[in-house]
Scaffold this active site. Structure first.
Site, PDB file in Angstrom:
ATOM      1  N   TRP A   1       0.843  -1.197   0.000  1.00 40.14           N
ATOM      2  CA  TRP A   1       0.000   0.000   0.000  1.00 40.14           C
ATOM      3  C   TRP A   1       0.877   1.245   0.000  1.00 40.14           C
ATOM      4  CZ3 TRP A   1      -3.870   1.556   4.456  1.00 40.14           C
ATOM      5  CH2 TRP A   1      -4.774   2.501   3.954  1.00 40.14           C
TER       6      TRP A   1
ATOM      7  N   ASP B   1       1.517  -8.972  -1.347  1.00 38.85           N
ATOM      8  CA  ASP B   1       0.120  -8.554  -1.338  1.00 38.85           C
ATOM      9  C   ASP B   1      -0.005  -7.182  -1.982  1.00 38.85           C
ATOM     10  OD1 ASP B   1      -2.734  -8.884   0.201  1.00 38.85           O
ATOM     11  OD2 ASP B   1      -2.066  -6.797   0.214  1.00 38.85           O
TER      12      ASP B   1
ATOM     13  N   TYR C   1      -4.295   0.202  -5.046  1.00 34.11           N
ATOM     14  CA  TYR C   1      -3.077   0.830  -4.543  1.00 34.11           C
ATOM     15  C   TYR C   1      -2.417   1.659  -5.649  1.00 34.11           C
ATOM     16  CZ  TYR C   1      -3.518  -2.653  -0.763  1.00 34.11           C
ATOM     17  OH  TYR C   1      -3.972  -3.435   0.267  1.00 34.11           O
TER      18      TYR C   1
ATOM     19  N   TYR D   1      -3.548  -7.154   7.939  1.00 32.32           N
ATOM     20  CA  TYR D   1      -2.875  -5.980   7.367  1.00 32.32           C
ATOM     21  C   TYR D   1      -2.665  -4.891   8.425  1.00 32.32           C
ATOM     22  CZ  TYR D   1      -7.467  -3.547   6.639  1.00 32.32           C
ATOM     23  OH  TYR D   1      -8.697  -2.932   6.783  1.00 32.32           O
TER      24      TYR D   1
END
Length: 280
Positions: A19, A47, A52, A191
């Site tokens: 992210w 991931d 993102y 997360y």
């Protein structure tokens, strides 16, 4: 490196979150080096998501892995809730695969619950799986009732994973969701292990500081080691530099004692009742 086995897949408990990565051209080489450092050290899970940076994180990952053995990686991406129809899933997946430079994903997740009928979303994911475009599928930001609905639709054994917020200060999922997923053989991906995604960092209480000082590690390393303490959680911190990645790798090998865990429980209370699912 600690590993967990889910439906025959050997996954590093420490994964690579992405992210906010790929959005600053001046940091691109450093971010790629961090990803490659993690992968070279035994991490095999990455991931990412179409959300993102509107695909920029996926493109960064694609560049970082282009010369690596794809079969040794476990790539996860996610699609927007408004892409939950089978046709839109196919389009989103095709774009993600192009950015990642691969012809399949190991795991494809619905990023959060959609207004689109869940049964139709599941059908789309099953079709992508049957076509060999994804190996497994799952969801993100689902609570226990949502997961039960999903299993009622798809059947036992069909859902690979659910990804939710989980860290020392956000422990609500421990009350019912984590036990439920363990019972049903569904992987839990946690997360934001530092709770940094919303700009509200985890408060450093006495036990956390004392453990870090005694062990000669950072408080962040203790936080990260804590998320992996049971062997059930696959945690996905973001590391945008090699130094940060190395710190995360060291945390993966840090085993907290029963006494240290008890001290953390006194300062960061485990849930005693059902909590609303939190997300970032």
């Amino acid at each position: 490196m600690k590993y967990m086995t889910v439906k025959g897949e050997k996954l590093s408990q420490l994964g690579l979150g992405t992210w906010n990565m790929g959005e600053n051209a001046g940091r691109r080489e450093e971010e790629i080096a961090a990803i490659r450092c993690g992968l070279a050290s035994g991490v095999n899970v990455i991931d990412t998501a179409e959300m993102y940076g509107e695909g920029r994180a996926e493109s960064l990952v694609g560049e970082a892995i282009k010369d690596l053995d794809r079969s040794q990686l476990f790539l996860i991406s996610k699609f927007y809730p408004w892409h939950a129809s089978p046709d839109d899933q196919k389009k989103s997946l095709a774009a993600s695969l192009k950015r990642l430079g691969t012809d399949y994903l190991d795991l494809y997740l619905l990023h959060w619950k959609s207004d689109y009928p869940l049964a139709e979303t599941v059908k789309g994911l099953q079709d992508l799986q049957a076509a060999g475009l994804i190996r497994h599928w799952g969801v993100s930001n689902f609570d226990t009732a949502d997961m039960q609905e999903l299993v009622d639709i798809a059947g036992e054994g069909a859902v690979f994973a659910n990804e939710d917020l989980y860290n020392l200060d956000k422990r609500g999922v421990e009350y019912d969701l984590l036990p439920w997923q363990k019972q049903h053989g569904i992987a839990f991906i946690g997360y934001s292990p530092f709770n940094s995604g919303n700009g509200q960092s985890i408060p450093v209480k006495a036990s956390l500081k004392q453990i870090a000082d005694k062990r000669g590690v950072s408080v962040h390393q203790v936080m990260l080691a804590w998320t992996m303490r049971t062997g059930q959680v696959l945690t996905i911190p973001k590391a945008s530099s090699v130094d940060h990645m190395r710190a995360n790798l060291a945390a993966a090998d840090l085993a907290l004692t029963a006494g240290e865990l008890a001290a953390l429980d006194r300062d960061y209370l485990p849930p005693k009742s059902k909590q609303p699912l939190e997300s970032i």
